[in-house]
Motif scaffolding. Structure first.
Motif, PDB file in Angstrom:
ATOM      1  N   LYS A  21       0.838  -1.188   0.000  1.00 30.11           N
ATOM      2  CA  LYS A  21       0.000   0.000   0.000  1.00 30.11           C
ATOM      3  C   LYS A  21       0.876   1.242   0.000  1.00 30.11           C
ATOM      4  O   LYS A  21       2.083   1.157   0.232  1.00 30.11           O
ATOM      5  N   ASN A  22       0.247   2.370  -0.238  1.00 31.49           N
ATOM      6  CA  ASN A  22       0.953   3.632  -0.168  1.00 31.49           C
ATOM      7  C   ASN A  22       1.410   3.895   1.252  1.00 31.49           C
ATOM      8  O   ASN A  22       0.742   3.549   2.213  1.00 31.49           O
ATOM      9  N   ARG A  82       9.110   4.771  -3.531  1.00 28.24           N
ATOM     10  CA  ARG A  82       8.433   4.428  -4.791  1.00 28.24           C
ATOM     11  C   ARG A  82       9.379   4.724  -5.946  1.00 28.24           C
ATOM     12  O   ARG A  82      10.167   5.681  -5.876  1.00 28.24           O
ATOM     13  N   GLN A  86       3.792   9.042  -6.499  1.00 29.72           N
ATOM     14  CA  GLN A  86       2.409   8.627  -6.694  1.00 29.72           C
ATOM     15  C   GLN A  86       1.675   9.597  -7.605  1.00 29.72           C
ATOM     16  O   GLN A  86       1.809  10.821  -7.478  1.00 29.72           O
ATOM     17  N   ASP A  91       3.592   6.707 -13.132  1.00 32.63           N
ATOM     18  CA  ASP A  91       3.093   5.818 -12.079  1.00 32.63           C
ATOM     19  C   ASP A  91       2.097   4.825 -12.670  1.00 32.63           C
ATOM     20  O   ASP A  91       1.062   5.215 -13.199  1.00 32.63           O
ATOM     21  N   ARG A  92       2.417   3.546 -12.565  1.00 31.18           N
ATOM     22  CA  ARG A  92       1.571   2.500 -13.137  1.00 31.18           C
ATOM     23  C   ARG A  92       0.718   1.800 -12.088  1.00 31.18           C
ATOM     24  O   ARG A  92      -0.066   0.914 -12.404  1.00 31.18           O
ATOM     25  N   ASP A  93       0.895   2.156 -10.814  1.00 29.50           N
ATOM     26  CA  ASP A  93       0.130   1.539  -9.725  1.00 29.50           C
ATOM     27  C   ASP A  93      -0.078   2.603  -8.644  1.00 29.50           C
ATOM     28  O   ASP A  93       0.621   2.646  -7.648  1.00 29.50           O
ATOM     29  N   HIS A  95      -2.006   3.198  -6.231  1.00 30.89           N
ATOM     30  CA  HIS A  95      -2.237   2.829  -4.832  1.00 30.89           C
ATOM     31  C   HIS A  95      -1.185   1.863  -4.297  1.00 30.89           C
ATOM     32  O   HIS A  95      -1.276   1.421  -3.161  1.00 30.89           O
ATOM     33  N   ALA A  96      -0.209   1.516  -5.117  1.00 31.02           N
ATOM     34  CA  ALA A  96       0.834   0.548  -4.757  1.00 31.02           C
ATOM     35  C   ALA A  96       0.221  -0.791  -4.376  1.00 31.02           C
ATOM     36  O   ALA A  96       0.795  -1.550  -3.602  1.00 31.02           O
ATOM     37  N   GLN A  98      -0.223  -3.489  -6.135  1.00 34.34           N
ATOM     38  CA  GLN A  98       0.299  -4.690  -6.789  1.00 34.34           C
ATOM     39  C   GLN A  98       1.768  -4.938  -6.498  1.00 34.34           C
ATOM     40  O   GLN A  98       2.329  -5.920  -6.971  1.00 34.34           O
ATOM     41  N   HIS A  99       2.387  -4.091  -5.717  1.00 31.96           N
ATOM     42  CA  HIS A  99       3.810  -4.240  -5.431  1.00 31.96           C
ATOM     43  C   HIS A  99       4.125  -5.515  -4.639  1.00 31.96           C
ATOM     44  O   HIS A  99       5.243  -6.006  -4.664  1.00 31.96           O
TER      45      HIS A  99
END
Length: 118
Positions: A21-22, A82, A86, A91-93, A95-96, A98-99
């Motif tokens: 998550k962020n 990151r 964000q 930025d491809r995600d 909300h983070a 999928q990290h």
């Protein structure tokens, strides 16, 4: 019929949940909620999961990776910058969310498996 061997176990096999998550617009936080103390022992083992492993998985500087091992909760928390801010153009995600996937797919070497799992 061809024989299928059991695939090597991955960190996610020993977790209730692994999530990301962020942690603000410039950081990502991941948490591994392990099923039990045996799973926690795998995730918390610095010879298996450490700052350099995370850096290699995510293409970040190992010196900027922060790891927090919380044995009372069977949790390992990992934070790192990151790759891009964000909501920036690259930025491809946002909300983070999928990290965590590469971390959950990290193969657990036999030497780190609980007894009777090899």
């Amino acid at each position: 019929m061809p024989e299928h061997s059991n695939p090597s176990p991955v960190l996610g096999d020993y977790a209730i949940e692994i999530r990301s998550k962020n942690a603000g617009p410039f950081w990502v936080t991941m948490e591994t909620f392990m099923k039990d103390s045996a799973g926690y022992a795998i995730a918390a083992d610095e010879s298996f999961l450490n700052e350099q492993v995370v850096a290699d998985l995510y293409g970040v500087d190992a010196a900027q990776v922060q790891m927090f091992r919380i044995p009372a909760l069977n949790v390992v928390k990992i934070s790192f910058p990151r790759p891009v801010p964000q909501a920036s153009l690259r930025d491809r995600d946002i909300h983070a969310g999928q990290h965590h996937v590469p971390l959950g797919a990290l193969q657990v070497p036999d030497r780190h498996l609980p007894r009777g799992c090899v």
